[in-house]
Design a protein around this motif. Structure first.
Motif, PDB file in Angstrom:
ATOM      1  N   TRP A 173       0.849  -1.225   0.000  1.00  0.00           N
ATOM      2  CA  TRP A 173       0.000   0.000   0.000  1.00  0.00           C
ATOM      3  C   TRP A 173       0.869   1.253   0.000  1.00  0.00           C
ATOM      4  O   TRP A 173       0.550   2.239  -0.657  1.00  0.00           O
ATOM      5  N   TRP A 174       2.016   1.153   0.709  1.00  0.00           N
ATOM      6  CA  TRP A 174       2.881   2.330   0.834  1.00  0.00           C
ATOM      7  C   TRP A 174       3.536   2.644  -0.514  1.00  0.00           C
ATOM      8  O   TRP A 174       3.641   3.809  -0.905  1.00  0.00           O
ATOM      9  N   ALA A 178       1.072   4.312  -2.666  1.00  0.00           N
ATOM     10  CA  ALA A 178       0.556   5.586  -2.152  1.00  0.00           C
ATOM     11  C   ALA A 178       1.259   6.793  -2.733  1.00  0.00           C
ATOM     12  O   ALA A 178       0.647   7.771  -3.120  1.00  0.00           O
ATOM     13  N   LYS A 183      -2.265   9.948   0.538  1.00  0.00           N
ATOM     14  CA  LYS A 183      -2.850   8.653   0.893  1.00  0.00           C
ATOM     15  C   LYS A 183      -2.528   8.241   2.325  1.00  0.00           C
ATOM     16  O   LYS A 183      -3.084   7.266   2.834  1.00  0.00           O
ATOM     17  N   TYR A 184      -1.578   8.899   2.963  1.00  0.00           N
ATOM     18  CA  TYR A 184      -1.255   8.597   4.362  1.00  0.00           C
ATOM     19  C   TYR A 184      -0.849   9.872   5.080  1.00  0.00           C
ATOM     20  O   TYR A 184      -0.511  10.873   4.428  1.00  0.00           O
ATOM     21  N   SER A 214      -6.868   9.625  14.162  1.00  0.00           N
ATOM     22  CA  SER A 214      -6.885   8.216  13.717  1.00  0.00           C
ATOM     23  C   SER A 214      -8.304   7.840  13.289  1.00  0.00           C
ATOM     24  O   SER A 214      -8.507   7.150  12.285  1.00  0.00           O
ATOM     25  N   CYS A 258      -9.052   9.629   9.946  1.00  0.00           N
ATOM     26  CA  CYS A 258      -8.343   8.938   8.848  1.00  0.00           C
ATOM     27  C   CYS A 258      -9.106   7.679   8.451  1.00  0.00           C
ATOM     28  O   CYS A 258      -9.282   7.386   7.269  1.00  0.00           O
ATOM     29  N   HIS A 259      -9.630   6.977   9.446  1.00  0.00           N
ATOM     30  CA  HIS A 259     -10.401   5.767   9.145  1.00  0.00           C
ATOM     31  C   HIS A 259     -11.654   6.115   8.349  1.00  0.00           C
ATOM     32  O   HIS A 259     -11.980   5.475   7.343  1.00  0.00           O
ATOM     33  N   ARG A 276      -4.421   6.471   5.449  1.00  0.00           N
ATOM     34  CA  ARG A 276      -3.695   5.643   6.431  1.00  0.00           C
ATOM     35  C   ARG A 276      -3.122   6.533   7.545  1.00  0.00           C
ATOM     36  O   ARG A 276      -2.437   7.519   7.257  1.00  0.00           O
ATOM     37  N   CYS A 321      -0.590   7.312  10.535  1.00  0.00           N
ATOM     38  CA  CYS A 321       0.770   6.920  10.923  1.00  0.00           C
ATOM     39  C   CYS A 321       1.293   7.916  11.961  1.00  0.00           C
ATOM     40  O   CYS A 321       0.801   9.044  12.041  1.00  0.00           O
ATOM     41  N   ALA A 335      -0.480   2.607  10.755  1.00  0.00           N
ATOM     42  CA  ALA A 335       0.024   1.721   9.687  1.00  0.00           C
ATOM     43  C   ALA A 335       1.541   1.780   9.618  1.00  0.00           C
ATOM     44  O   ALA A 335       2.179   0.892   9.042  1.00  0.00           O
ATOM     45  N   LYS A 356       2.297  -6.224  10.351  1.00  0.00           N
ATOM     46  CA  LYS A 356       2.066  -5.390   9.175  1.00  0.00           C
ATOM     47  C   LYS A 356       2.645  -3.969   9.311  1.00  0.00           C
ATOM     48  O   LYS A 356       2.685  -3.213   8.358  1.00  0.00           O
TER      49      LYS A 356
END
Ligand code: FHN
Length: 462
Positions: free
Chosen positions: A60-61, A64, A122-123, A161, A164-165, A170, A172, A228, A258
């Motif tokens: 995913w990273w 991203a 994306k994060y 958090s 973001c959800h 994501r 971090c 993440a 993960k």
């Protein structure tokens, strides 16, 4: 306030590069011979990461490509950025007073995450504890935290958090190993009236106590906010070793298989972190991310108006993606909880461009061309039929012909990405040493226009 950390961070950065080059070349040699398994021997916890596991974790990273960095803490109160405690030679007791003035009533987690989302990020990586040691999250490990020590009494990491959800970004966290407030760490110059903290050392006999404190907080961050990724920093403090970093990496890996961890844990890490600059050739064979400020400061600095243009920021993103890296772009919210408007404006412009052209950035790999293309950059995707090349054109040809050197394949399809979303088909011809693409007189975008080339079979660039 001139930030001496910029000089220091350059010293740290080149130290990291030296470590990375030595470390990675040794690792590379070892990895070439090893059975694709990297043992992170971790004190009692012995974890193995196979290349396959690592790829799955990083997927995913790698897709991203673009993230938001947020430096926010009680240093926003004096508003001289995040190194003020050391640059301003502020004694610990006096610096703690800023916590009592930290009351960001305008903070709105959904608004911050929407700014990131609409920018195409994306994060999001937020400082949970910077070098000043102040914890921007609810922790039982110390009362020197945002819920207990400020009149605000709220937990911004919990709100962020959850936001973001909700928005599919994501979440971090950043965490500094060096801690200018910890009773287990000694300031570089502990002068009562005029202290300098960086770099700290462990109080003799207190290193294990500090590691236990750090592990307790990192476990709280994982259990309470499910990040993440953990973005370590401050690893250059005296007494923190490669082995300490490997032990901590293995401990975190045992808590969350993960979890992605950067290289600033020291001695280990899933990706490299060049800072405020883009490696000229990327870091081939390694995951890497350039982190960068939009002005010259990470934390809020009321006197820093040195804003990079949206053109520069977008060209940086494109350049980084064309070299196979990620761009972690920083915002420094003020003490009221507001992201400075010049940062918001630039991120909005980047998001508008990505809305039309994002397919040339997200989920792509580095350019197959070893030499710099004269007119712009290229990213690549492997498809079931063959390869897609995304040509990101900064300098639009005046004669209506764009030349792609060394590309030998016949082009199955070629089209322009346009504001309307329609694909404007383009004619191409193969010449002896490349492909000529016939383009309209006016570029669709003033910053960078995207031409998509579809190629069947194996790519031939020579
Ligand atoms: O000293 C820190 C600095 O304050 C900032 O957090 C940057 C961001 O990458 N990291 C360190 C300097 O390399």
């Amino acid at each position: 306030m001139e930030q001496t950390n910029s000089i220091y961070s350059k010293m740290i950065y080149y130290g990291r590069i030296l470590f990375a080059v030595i470390g990675l070349s040794v690792t590379g040699l070892v990895a070439a011979n090893a059975a694709q398994q990297v043992n992170n021997t971790v004190g009692k916890t012995n974890t193995k990461t196979t290349a396959k596991q690592s790829d799955a974790r990083m997927a995913w990273w790698q897709d991203a490509r673009f993230g938001m960095f947020i430096h926010w803490g009680i240093y926003a109160v004096p508003a001289h950025a995040e190194w003020y405690m050391t640059n301003g030679h502020v004694p610990r007791g006096k610096y703690e007073e800023y916590a009592k003035q930290f009351d960001p009533t305008k903070f709105n987690a959904d608004q911050w995450v929407k700014i990131a989302k609409e920018a195409g990020m994306k994060y999001l990586v937020i400082t949970s504890k910077h070098h000043d040691g102040f914890c921007m999250f609810n922790t039982k490990a110390t009362s020197y935290n945002v819920v207990k020590a400020t009149p605000w009494h709220k937990d911004p990491l919990l709100a962020l958090s959850r936001a973001c959800h909700r928005y599919g970004v994501r979440f971090c966290v950043y965490y500094s190993i060096m801690d200018w407030h910890s009773p287990d760490q000694l300031a570089a110059n502990p002068d009562a009236e005029n202290p300098t903290y960086n770099p700290t050392s462990f109080v003799p006999g207190k290193k294990e106590a500090y590691i236990a404190y750090m592990k307790a907080e990192l476990k709280e961050l994982i259990d309470q906010y499910h990040p993440a990724l953990i973005w370590f920093d401050g690893e250059w403090m005296n007494g923190w070793t490669d082995q300490d970093g490997r032990n901590l990496y293995g401990y975190l890996r045992s808590l969350d298989p993960k979890l992605i961890i950067n290289n600033r844990i020291k001695g280990a890490g899933d990706y490299e972190t060049p800072e405020q600059q883009i490696p000229p050739n990327g870091l081939p064979g390694h995951d890497w991310e350039t982190c960068m400020t939009i002005n010259g400061s990470w934390g809020y600095n009321a006197e820093d108006h040195n804003w990079k243009s949206a053109d520069t920021l977008l060209h940086n993103l494109i350049d980084i993606a064309s070299k196979g890296g990620n761009y972690l772009l920083n915002v420094g919210p003020d003490a009221t909880g507001v992201i400075p408007q010049p940062e918001v404006q630039r991120l909005k412009e980047m998001g508008a461009w990505l809305k039309i052209n994002g397919q040339a950035i997200y989920g792509t790999m580095a350019s197959p061309f070893t030499e710099q293309l004269p007119w712009g950059r290229c990213t690549r995707e492997t498809t079931t039929e063959g390869t897609t090349l995304n040509l990101l054109v900064f300098d639009w040809p005046k004669d209506g012909k764009l030349f792609v050197p060394k590309l030998k394949n016949p082009i199955a399809d070629a089209y322009l990405l346009t504001v309307s979303g329609e694909h404007k088909q383009l004619k191409t011809v193969n010449s002896n040493d490349g492909v000529i693409i016939f383009v309209p007189p006016v570029a669709p975008d003033k910053i960078a226009s995207v031409i998509v080339l579809k190629i069947k079979g194996a790519l031939q660039v020579e």
